[in-house]
Scaffold this motif. Sequence first.
Motif, PDB file in Angstrom:
ATOM      1  N   PHE A  60       0.720  -1.327   0.094  1.00  0.00           N
ATOM      2  CA  PHE A  60      -0.126  -0.021  -0.001  1.00  0.00           C
ATOM      3  C   PHE A  60       0.854   1.411  -0.153  1.00  0.00           C
ATOM      4  CE2 PHE A  60      -3.644   2.462   1.201  1.00  0.00           C
ATOM      5  CZ  PHE A  60      -3.380   3.477   1.921  1.00  0.00           C
ATOM      6  N   VAL A  61       0.422   2.098  -0.831  1.00  0.00           N
ATOM      7  CA  VAL A  61       1.059   3.506  -0.753  1.00  0.00           C
ATOM      8  C   VAL A  61       0.230   4.676  -0.454  1.00  0.00           C
ATOM      9  CG1 VAL A  61       2.275   5.264  -2.253  1.00  0.00           C
ATOM     10  CG2 VAL A  61       2.609   2.740  -2.799  1.00  0.00           C
ATOM     11  N   ALA A  62      -0.972   4.758  -0.574  1.00  0.00           N
ATOM     12  CA  ALA A  62      -1.786   6.020  -0.424  1.00  0.00           C
ATOM     13  C   ALA A  62      -3.305   5.565  -0.662  1.00  0.00           C
ATOM     14  CB  ALA A  62      -1.429   7.182  -0.750  1.00  0.00           C
ATOM     15  N   GLY A  63      -4.145   6.164   0.060  1.00  0.00           N
ATOM     16  CA  GLY A  63      -5.788   5.717  -0.342  1.00  0.00           C
ATOM     17  C   GLY A  63      -6.296   7.138   0.156  1.00  0.00           C
ATOM     18  N   ILE A  64      -7.588   7.182  -0.581  1.00  0.00           N
ATOM     19  CA  ILE A  64      -8.525   8.194  -0.355  1.00  0.00           C
ATOM     20  C   ILE A  64      -9.906   7.648  -0.594  1.00  0.00           C
ATOM     21  CG2 ILE A  64      -8.213   8.825  -2.783  1.00  0.00           C
ATOM     22  CD1 ILE A  64      -8.371  11.802  -2.105  1.00  0.00           C
ATOM     23  N   THR A  65     -10.971   8.321   0.134  1.00  0.00           N
ATOM     24  CA  THR A  65     -12.082   7.852   0.069  1.00  0.00           C
ATOM     25  C   THR A  65     -12.828   8.895  -1.000  1.00  0.00           C
ATOM     26  OG1 THR A  65     -12.777   9.890   1.873  1.00  0.00           O
ATOM     27  CG2 THR A  65     -12.357   7.413   2.566  1.00  0.00           C
ATOM     28  N   ASP A  91     -12.004  12.909   2.527  1.00  0.00           N
ATOM     29  CA  ASP A  91     -12.095  13.462   4.073  1.00  0.00           C
ATOM     30  C   ASP A  91     -11.274  12.406   4.753  1.00  0.00           C
ATOM     31  OD1 ASP A  91     -15.459  12.258   5.300  1.00  0.00           O
ATOM     32  OD2 ASP A  91     -13.892  11.320   3.913  1.00  0.00           O
ATOM     33  N   SER A  92     -10.947  11.325   4.329  1.00  0.00           N
ATOM     34  CA  SER A  92      -9.923  10.387   4.689  1.00  0.00           C
ATOM     35  C   SER A  92      -8.770   9.936   3.837  1.00  0.00           C
ATOM     36  CB  SER A  92     -10.676   9.157   5.095  1.00  0.00           C
ATOM     37  OG  SER A  92     -11.478   9.357   6.261  1.00  0.00           O
ATOM     38  N   ILE A  93      -7.810  10.355   4.101  1.00  0.00           N
ATOM     39  CA  ILE A  93      -6.568   9.974   3.092  1.00  0.00           C
ATOM     40  C   ILE A  93      -5.596   9.367   4.270  1.00  0.00           C
ATOM     41  CG2 ILE A  93      -4.573  11.107   2.029  1.00  0.00           C
ATOM     42  CD1 ILE A  93      -6.496  13.190   1.142  1.00  0.00           C
TER      43      ILE A  93
END
Length: 123
Positions: free
Chosen positions: A47-52, A56-58
Amino acid sequence: QVQLVESGGGLVQAGDSLRLSCAASGRTFSNIAMGWFRQAPGKEREFVAGITWSGDSIYYADSVKGRFTISRDNAKNTVYLQMNYLKTEDTAVYYCAAKSTFILTNPAAYDYWGQGTQVAVSS
């Protein structure tokens, strides 16, 4: 079904920047969490990065915090990964992935994947 297509990879030198894009198509893009993952030769996908959906959630992996920025443009159904101060250890194939609602760091939790884009960082 969601189709994902990554772009923006390439060969750069350490310290340079790249911006990856992931264009989504298919079913509605709403309430979809997007993640960026990477896989280096001989290593597991991480995993590198995630966003909703709302942004509002990163979340970021510790290894990229302060250097990478994930963002999304829902009007364009596109997610971006801005990568600054690249290091040789960032060399990998980068994938974007989609799942419903929440960000998770386990790649097995994601339902849809792009084909990947190669990022190579030379010293």
